[in-house]
Scaffold this motif. Structure first.
Motif, PDB file in Angstrom:
ATOM      1  N   ILE A  46       3.475   6.083  -7.854  1.00  0.00           N
ATOM      2  CA  ILE A  46       3.207   5.282  -6.661  1.00  0.00           C
ATOM      3  C   ILE A  46       1.921   5.772  -6.034  1.00  0.00           C
ATOM      4  CG2 ILE A  46       3.967   4.654  -4.347  1.00  0.00           C
ATOM      5  CD1 ILE A  46       6.815   4.891  -5.217  1.00  0.00           C
ATOM      6  N   ALA A  50      -2.667  -1.935  -5.251  1.00  0.00           N
ATOM      7  CA  ALA A  50      -1.862  -2.417  -6.386  1.00  0.00           C
ATOM      8  C   ALA A  50      -2.717  -3.240  -7.346  1.00  0.00           C
ATOM      9  CB  ALA A  50      -0.683  -3.240  -5.867  1.00  0.00           C
ATOM     10  N   VAL A 100       2.262   0.598  -8.271  1.00  0.00           N
ATOM     11  CA  VAL A 100       2.923   0.313  -7.000  1.00  0.00           C
ATOM     12  C   VAL A 100       2.160   1.073  -5.920  1.00  0.00           C
ATOM     13  CG1 VAL A 100       5.038   0.620  -5.662  1.00  0.00           C
ATOM     14  CG2 VAL A 100       5.176   0.004  -8.088  1.00  0.00           C
ATOM     15  N   THR A 133       3.831  -4.234  -5.201  1.00  0.00           N
ATOM     16  CA  THR A 133       3.833  -3.949  -6.637  1.00  0.00           C
ATOM     17  C   THR A 133       2.740  -4.765  -7.322  1.00  0.00           C
ATOM     18  OG1 THR A 133       5.306  -5.742  -7.337  1.00  0.00           O
ATOM     19  CG2 THR A 133       6.346  -3.724  -6.477  1.00  0.00           C
ATOM     20  N   GLU A 182       5.336  -8.223  -5.607  1.00  0.00           N
ATOM     21  CA  GLU A 182       6.466  -8.006  -4.709  1.00  0.00           C
ATOM     22  C   GLU A 182       5.980  -7.223  -3.492  1.00  0.00           C
ATOM     23  OE1 GLU A 182      10.679  -5.522  -4.894  1.00  0.00           O
ATOM     24  OE2 GLU A 182       9.827  -6.322  -6.761  1.00  0.00           O
ATOM     25  N   GLU A 183       6.378  -7.667  -2.300  1.00  0.00           N
ATOM     26  CA  GLU A 183       5.884  -7.046  -1.076  1.00  0.00           C
ATOM     27  C   GLU A 183       7.033  -6.707  -0.117  1.00  0.00           C
ATOM     28  OE1 GLU A 183       1.476  -9.205  -0.932  1.00  0.00           O
ATOM     29  OE2 GLU A 183       2.921  -9.589   0.677  1.00  0.00           O
ATOM     30  N   LEU A 209      13.023   0.406  -7.683  1.00  0.00           N
ATOM     31  CA  LEU A 209      11.874   0.281  -8.591  1.00  0.00           C
ATOM     32  C   LEU A 209      11.846   1.427  -9.612  1.00  0.00           C
ATOM     33  CD1 LEU A 209       9.095  -0.740  -6.021  1.00  0.00           C
ATOM     34  CD2 LEU A 209      10.166  -2.222  -7.739  1.00  0.00           C
TER      35      LEU A 209
END
Length: 204
Positions: free
Chosen positions: A3, A61, A67, A129, A133-134, A201
């Motif tokens: 991340i 991202a 991510v 991501t 995806e938020e 995740l």
């Protein structure tokens, strides 16, 4: 899972590390911005903390394929309709001049009585991501604006902020230890809300 934490602030990365460790989230490696592939950081021109957090997280991202978590935070004073808000770091006109920012805010609030000095540190954290995806999470740390700087710890508006948790003791945010501040802080509260998203995740 890696991340990207879209910041070079080691304290922010350490705060998230401690939260994930306490929640027993495994299989996550946090990457600070200076260890990620280099990319041009976006202009933070949003009107809200959420806008700016998303701008940074989306860029991270998109540019790295990781991510990405980013945050935007500041001080919201009720008497000033939530300002300095997103302008907190440059309230006096120059980015990051804590002394000038504090002096200007104290001057603007000089004649405001005690019962109208409510304020809060606010943090909005965004997780994005590469697939788009938020997630957004907001944390607030309520308090009162002091009349003069107090304490030598912390940074920014910490010397002017009397947390509601510390009214009895009378300690400003700048008089708390780093551990005490982390346990109460707005950013910690926001990051904690993303733990289950990160766990999901990481388990994919």
């Amino acid at each position: 899972m890696k991340i990207l934490v879209a910041s070079n602030n080691a304290k922010k990365l350490g705060e998230l590390e401690r939260i994930l460790r306490a929640a027993e989230v495994a299989g996550v490696e946090l990457i600070p911005l200076d260890q990620a592939p280099t990319y041009r950081e976006p202009v933070e021109d949003g009107r809200t903390f959420a806008d700016n957090a998303l701008i940074k997280a989306r860029a991270g991202a998109r540019e790295t394929g990781l991510v990405c978590i980013a945050d935007d935070s500041g001080l919201a004073v009720e008497e000033l309709n939530g300002m300095p808000g997103v302008l907190s770091a440059r309230w006096a006109g120059r980015h990051g001049d804590d002394e000038a920012n504090n002096a200007l805010l104290l001057g603007q609030m000089a004649h405001v009585p005690e019962d109208r000095r409510a304020c809060a540190f606010v943090s909005v954290c965004a997780l994005v991501t590469p697939a788009g995806e938020e997630h957004l999470a907001e944390g607030r740390w309520e308090g009162t604006l002091l009349r003069e700087p107090t304490g030598d710890n912390g940074f920014g508006y910490d010397p002017l902020f009397l947390p509601s948790d510390e009214i009895a003791a009378g300690r400003s945010s700048a008089q708390l230890t780093p551990e005490e501040k982390n346990s109460l802080s707005h950013r910690g509260k926001a990051l904690a809300q993303l733990v289950e998203v990160i766990r999901r995740l990481a388990d994919r």
